[in-house]
Design a protein around this motif. Structure first.
Motif, PDB file in Angstrom:
ATOM      1  N   ASN A 155       0.651  -1.170   0.075  1.00 29.02           N
ATOM      2  CA  ASN A 155       0.071  -0.020   0.110  1.00 29.02           C
ATOM      3  C   ASN A 155       0.929   1.407   0.038  1.00 29.02           C
ATOM      4  O   ASN A 155       0.338   2.428  -0.617  1.00 29.02           O
ATOM      5  N   SER A 156       2.042   1.088   0.660  1.00 27.79           N
ATOM      6  CA  SER A 156       2.950   2.317   0.658  1.00 27.79           C
ATOM      7  C   SER A 156       3.616   2.842  -0.468  1.00 27.79           C
ATOM      8  O   SER A 156       3.980   4.015  -0.804  1.00 27.79           O
ATOM      9  N   ASN A 157       3.699   2.024  -1.497  1.00 31.76           N
ATOM     10  CA  ASN A 157       4.372   2.306  -2.583  1.00 31.76           C
ATOM     11  C   ASN A 157       3.489   2.044  -4.083  1.00 31.76           C
ATOM     12  O   ASN A 157       4.110   1.798  -5.161  1.00 31.76           O
ATOM     13  N   ARG A 158       2.018   2.091  -3.849  1.00 29.28           N
ATOM     14  CA  ARG A 158       1.269   1.997  -4.836  1.00 29.28           C
ATOM     15  C   ARG A 158      -0.003   3.216  -4.818  1.00 29.28           C
ATOM     16  O   ARG A 158      -0.609   3.533  -3.763  1.00 29.28           O
ATOM     17  N   ALA A 159      -0.258   3.578  -5.963  1.00 27.89           N
ATOM     18  CA  ALA A 159      -1.327   4.564  -6.053  1.00 27.89           C
ATOM     19  C   ALA A 159      -2.009   4.430  -7.351  1.00 27.89           C
ATOM     20  O   ALA A 159      -1.693   3.779  -8.189  1.00 27.89           O
ATOM     21  N   ALA A 160      -3.064   5.057  -7.339  1.00 29.32           N
ATOM     22  CA  ALA A 160      -3.995   5.154  -8.770  1.00 29.32           C
ATOM     23  C   ALA A 160      -4.574   6.582  -8.847  1.00 29.32           C
ATOM     24  O   ALA A 160      -4.891   7.151  -7.984  1.00 29.32           O
ATOM     25  N   VAL A 161      -4.715   6.774 -10.240  1.00 29.91           N
ATOM     26  CA  VAL A 161      -5.268   8.220 -10.803  1.00 29.91           C
ATOM     27  C   VAL A 161      -6.321   7.858 -11.533  1.00 29.91           C
ATOM     28  O   VAL A 161      -6.439   6.971 -12.383  1.00 29.91           O
ATOM     29  N   LEU A 162      -7.577   8.826 -11.722  1.00 27.87           N
ATOM     30  CA  LEU A 162      -8.415   8.682 -12.386  1.00 27.87           C
ATOM     31  C   LEU A 162      -8.522   9.753 -13.649  1.00 27.87           C
ATOM     32  O   LEU A 162      -8.248  11.043 -13.470  1.00 27.87           O
ATOM     33  N   VAL A 163      -8.331   9.158 -14.742  1.00 27.36           N
ATOM     34  CA  VAL A 163      -8.288  10.051 -15.894  1.00 27.36           C
ATOM     35  C   VAL A 163      -9.758   9.921 -16.471  1.00 27.36           C
ATOM     36  O   VAL A 163     -10.366   9.069 -17.060  1.00 27.36           O
ATOM     37  N   CYS A 164     -10.642  11.001 -15.963  1.00 30.37           N
ATOM     38  CA  CYS A 164     -12.086  11.091 -16.320  1.00 30.37           C
ATOM     39  C   CYS A 164     -12.701  11.915 -17.144  1.00 30.37           C
ATOM     40  O   CYS A 164     -12.029  13.010 -17.242  1.00 30.37           O
ATOM     41  N   LEU A 165     -13.064  11.376 -18.375  1.00 34.59           N
ATOM     42  CA  LEU A 165     -13.301  11.874 -19.578  1.00 34.59           C
ATOM     43  C   LEU A 165     -14.786  12.388 -20.012  1.00 34.59           C
ATOM     44  O   LEU A 165     -15.620  11.507 -19.261  1.00 34.59           O
ATOM     45  N   PHE A 166     -14.993  13.160 -20.334  1.00 26.78           N
ATOM     46  CA  PHE A 166     -16.340  13.696 -20.923  1.00 26.78           C
ATOM     47  C   PHE A 166     -16.533  14.565 -22.123  1.00 26.78           C
ATOM     48  O   PHE A 166     -15.519  15.054 -22.435  1.00 26.78           O
ATOM     49  N   GLU A 167     -17.538  14.569 -22.508  1.00 26.80           N
ATOM     50  CA  GLU A 167     -17.670  15.531 -23.829  1.00 26.80           C
ATOM     51  C   GLU A 167     -18.364  16.868 -23.466  1.00 26.80           C
ATOM     52  O   GLU A 167     -19.582  16.904 -22.993  1.00 26.80           O
ATOM     53  N   ASP A 168     -17.873  17.696 -24.231  1.00 29.16           N
ATOM     54  CA  ASP A 168     -18.318  19.316 -23.957  1.00 29.16           C
ATOM     55  C   ASP A 168     -19.443  19.590 -24.987  1.00 29.16           C
ATOM     56  O   ASP A 168     -19.705  18.513 -25.646  1.00 29.16           O
ATOM     57  N   PRO A 169     -20.173  20.396 -24.934  1.00 27.26           N
ATOM     58  CA  PRO A 169     -21.375  20.565 -25.825  1.00 27.26           C
ATOM     59  C   PRO A 169     -21.010  20.463 -27.448  1.00 27.26           C
ATOM     60  O   PRO A 169     -22.012  20.176 -28.252  1.00 27.26           O
TER      61      PRO A 169
ATOM     62  N   ASP B 109     -22.494  12.257 -18.314  1.00 27.45           N
ATOM     63  CA  ASP B 109     -23.139  13.661 -18.618  1.00 27.45           C
ATOM     64  C   ASP B 109     -22.486  14.511 -17.588  1.00 27.45           C
ATOM     65  O   ASP B 109     -22.680  14.408 -16.224  1.00 27.45           O
ATOM     66  N   ARG B 110     -21.845  15.442 -17.693  1.00 26.10           N
ATOM     67  CA  ARG B 110     -20.951  16.338 -17.050  1.00 26.10           C
ATOM     68  C   ARG B 110     -21.878  17.260 -16.163  1.00 26.10           C
ATOM     69  O   ARG B 110     -21.488  17.545 -15.045  1.00 26.10           O
ATOM     70  N   ASN B 111     -23.250  17.347 -16.583  1.00 30.24           N
ATOM     71  CA  ASN B 111     -23.902  18.137 -15.692  1.00 30.24           C
ATOM     72  C   ASN B 111     -24.568  17.502 -14.570  1.00 30.24           C
ATOM     73  O   ASN B 111     -25.170  17.956 -13.491  1.00 30.24           O
ATOM     74  N   THR B 112     -24.376  16.003 -14.361  1.00 33.84           N
ATOM     75  CA  THR B 112     -24.612  15.260 -12.987  1.00 33.84           C
ATOM     76  C   THR B 112     -23.791  15.248 -12.093  1.00 33.84           C
ATOM     77  O   THR B 112     -23.848  14.940 -10.881  1.00 33.84           O
ATOM     78  N   PHE B 113     -22.627  16.059 -12.342  1.00 38.38           N
ATOM     79  CA  PHE B 113     -21.252  16.159 -11.473  1.00 38.38           C
ATOM     80  C   PHE B 113     -21.581  17.466 -10.768  1.00 38.38           C
ATOM     81  O   PHE B 113     -21.117  18.447 -11.377  1.00 38.38           O
ATOM     82  N   ASN B 114     -21.879  17.570  -9.644  1.00 37.58           N
ATOM     83  CA  ASN B 114     -21.879  18.690  -8.743  1.00 37.58           C
ATOM     84  C   ASN B 114     -20.668  18.627  -7.789  1.00 37.58           C
ATOM     85  O   ASN B 114     -20.610  17.943  -6.787  1.00 37.58           O
ATOM     86  N   PRO B 115     -19.598  19.392  -8.138  1.00 38.80           N
ATOM     87  CA  PRO B 115     -18.113  19.222  -7.375  1.00 38.80           C
ATOM     88  C   PRO B 115     -18.287  19.546  -5.845  1.00 38.80           C
ATOM     89  O   PRO B 115     -19.208  20.543  -5.705  1.00 38.80           O
ATOM     90  N   LEU B 116     -17.733  19.094  -5.131  1.00 42.41           N
ATOM     91  CA  LEU B 116     -17.818  19.256  -3.705  1.00 42.41           C
ATOM     92  C   LEU B 116     -16.195  19.036  -3.299  1.00 42.41           C
ATOM     93  O   LEU B 116     -15.701  17.969  -2.910  1.00 42.41           O
ATOM     94  N   ILE B 117     -15.295  20.284  -3.397  1.00 47.04           N
ATOM     95  CA  ILE B 117     -14.099  20.244  -3.387  1.00 47.04           C
ATOM     96  C   ILE B 117     -13.541  20.060  -1.623  1.00 47.04           C
ATOM     97  O   ILE B 117     -13.953  20.822  -1.070  1.00 47.04           O
ATOM     98  N   ASN B 118     -12.551  19.032  -1.472  1.00 47.94           N
ATOM     99  CA  ASN B 118     -11.736  19.082  -0.285  1.00 47.94           C
ATOM    100  C   ASN B 118     -10.684  19.992  -0.196  1.00 47.94           C
ATOM    101  O   ASN B 118      -9.717  19.613  -0.859  1.00 47.94           O
ATOM    102  N   THR B 119     -10.985  21.187   0.288  1.00 48.21           N
ATOM    103  CA  THR B 119      -9.981  22.205   0.323  1.00 48.21           C
ATOM    104  C   THR B 119      -8.748  21.862   0.975  1.00 48.21           C
ATOM    105  O   THR B 119      -7.971  22.546   0.781  1.00 48.21           O
ATOM    106  N   ALA B 120      -8.652  20.932   1.890  1.00 48.13           N
ATOM    107  CA  ALA B 120      -7.434  20.392   2.508  1.00 48.13           C
ATOM    108  C   ALA B 120      -6.524  19.955   1.396  1.00 48.13           C
ATOM    109  O   ALA B 120      -5.322  19.766   1.636  1.00 48.13           O
ATOM    110  N   GLU B 121      -7.162  19.335   0.482  1.00 48.80           N
ATOM    111  CA  GLU B 121      -6.174  18.610  -0.695  1.00 48.80           C
ATOM    112  C   GLU B 121      -6.162  19.362  -2.153  1.00 48.80           C
ATOM    113  O   GLU B 121      -5.321  19.348  -2.650  1.00 48.80           O
ATOM    114  N   VAL B 122      -7.459  20.131  -2.305  1.00 56.36           N
ATOM    115  CA  VAL B 122      -7.498  20.538  -3.690  1.00 56.36           C
ATOM    116  C   VAL B 122      -7.758  21.858  -3.676  1.00 56.36           C
ATOM    117  O   VAL B 122      -8.672  22.366  -2.827  1.00 56.36           O
ATOM    118  N   ALA B 123      -7.025  23.003  -4.378  1.00 59.08           N
ATOM    119  CA  ALA B 123      -7.007  24.402  -4.540  1.00 59.08           C
ATOM    120  C   ALA B 123      -8.194  24.643  -5.473  1.00 59.08           C
ATOM    121  O   ALA B 123      -8.891  25.686  -5.475  1.00 59.08           O
TER     122      ALA B 123
END
Length: 237
Positions: free
Chosen positions: A49-63, A144-158
């Motif tokens: 666990n200490s030397n493994r990570a994963a990232v999300l490449v999240c794709l969507f279409e614009d208008p 559908d990008r409109n279904t995503f309502n961001p809730l930013i964790n400000t301790a990690e994300v600016a």
């Protein structure tokens, strides 16, 4: 609903589900269908666990039907890579079944992206950073990008923003810097991206993952030479 999904995005998802990354010890497509996923991902190896990570490449279409990828700017208070642009993601935690779960959990914690909105379609070849952490890019589609309502964790994300995926194959708004490691010369890429309110620089490790993702999605190499550091391609259990 499937009826709201664009034909081009559906076809992309179908093609990416068939994508097979180069087999490594750290990540590969399996022949089974795990619970709640149409994609296979290796279970997390024990005691790594200490030397493994994963990232999300999240794709969507614009208008206009162009693919975009969700990115974050890390909080300035973080101990590592503070203020840099990154993909949502992080280290494996106890209880994560596989790399897909790690990526989805981290995205939900960082930016409030409900994992039920993301359709994971493939994983890419692993990358290993300078600290020896193996990072697994998990590719998902937000229908559908409109279904995503961001809730930013400000301790990690600016900040949260998105960028055109295809920009990581183009020579426009790109700079590079050459380095040498053990006699091998490699290039670090810097992509400049301007939003309505801020200018971002997407570079190094994150840029390399996005170059790879864009190459797979668009089925073509970048318009520039991609001489990444060899140590980024090491695989670990």
């Amino acid at each position: 609903m499937a009826s709201n999904r664009s034909e081009s995005l559906v076809k992309l998802a179908e093609r990416l589900r068939l994508y097979n990354p180069i087999s490594t010890q750290s990540s590969k497509i399996q022949e089974f269908v795990p619970k709640n996923q149409e994609l296979g991902a290796d279970p997390i190896p024990n005691n790594t666990n200490s030397n493994r990570a994963a990232v999300l490449v999240c794709l969507f279409e614009d208008p206009q039907g162009h693919l975009r990828v969700i990115l974050t700017k890390r909080a300035s208070t973080l101990s590592s890579h503070s203020g840099e642009v990154a993909l949502p993601g992080g280290k494996v935690e106890e209880g994560d079944a596989d790399d897909v779960e790690t990526a989805l959990r981290e995205a939900e914690e960082e930016i409030g992206l409900d994992r039920s909105l993301v359709d994971v379609v493939t994983v890419l070849e692993s990358f290993t950073n300078k600290k020896g952490i193996t990072v697994i890019p998990v590719v998902g589609i937000l229908w559908d990008r409109n279904t995503f309502n961001p809730l930013i964790n400000t301790a990690e994300v600016a900040a949260l923003f998105d960028a055109p995926l295809e920009m990581f194959l183009k020579d426009e708004n790109r700079r590079e810097q050459e380095f040498e490691h053990m006699g091998y010369k490699y290039v670090i890429h810097f992509f400049d991206h301007q939003t309505e309110n801020e200018k971002y620089i997407i570079w190094a490790f994150t840029a390399a993952i996005l170059i790879k993702a864009a190459s797979v999605v668009y089925q073509r190499p970048p318009d520039f030479q991609d001489r990444r550091p060899r140590f980024w391609n090491r695989s670990r259990q």
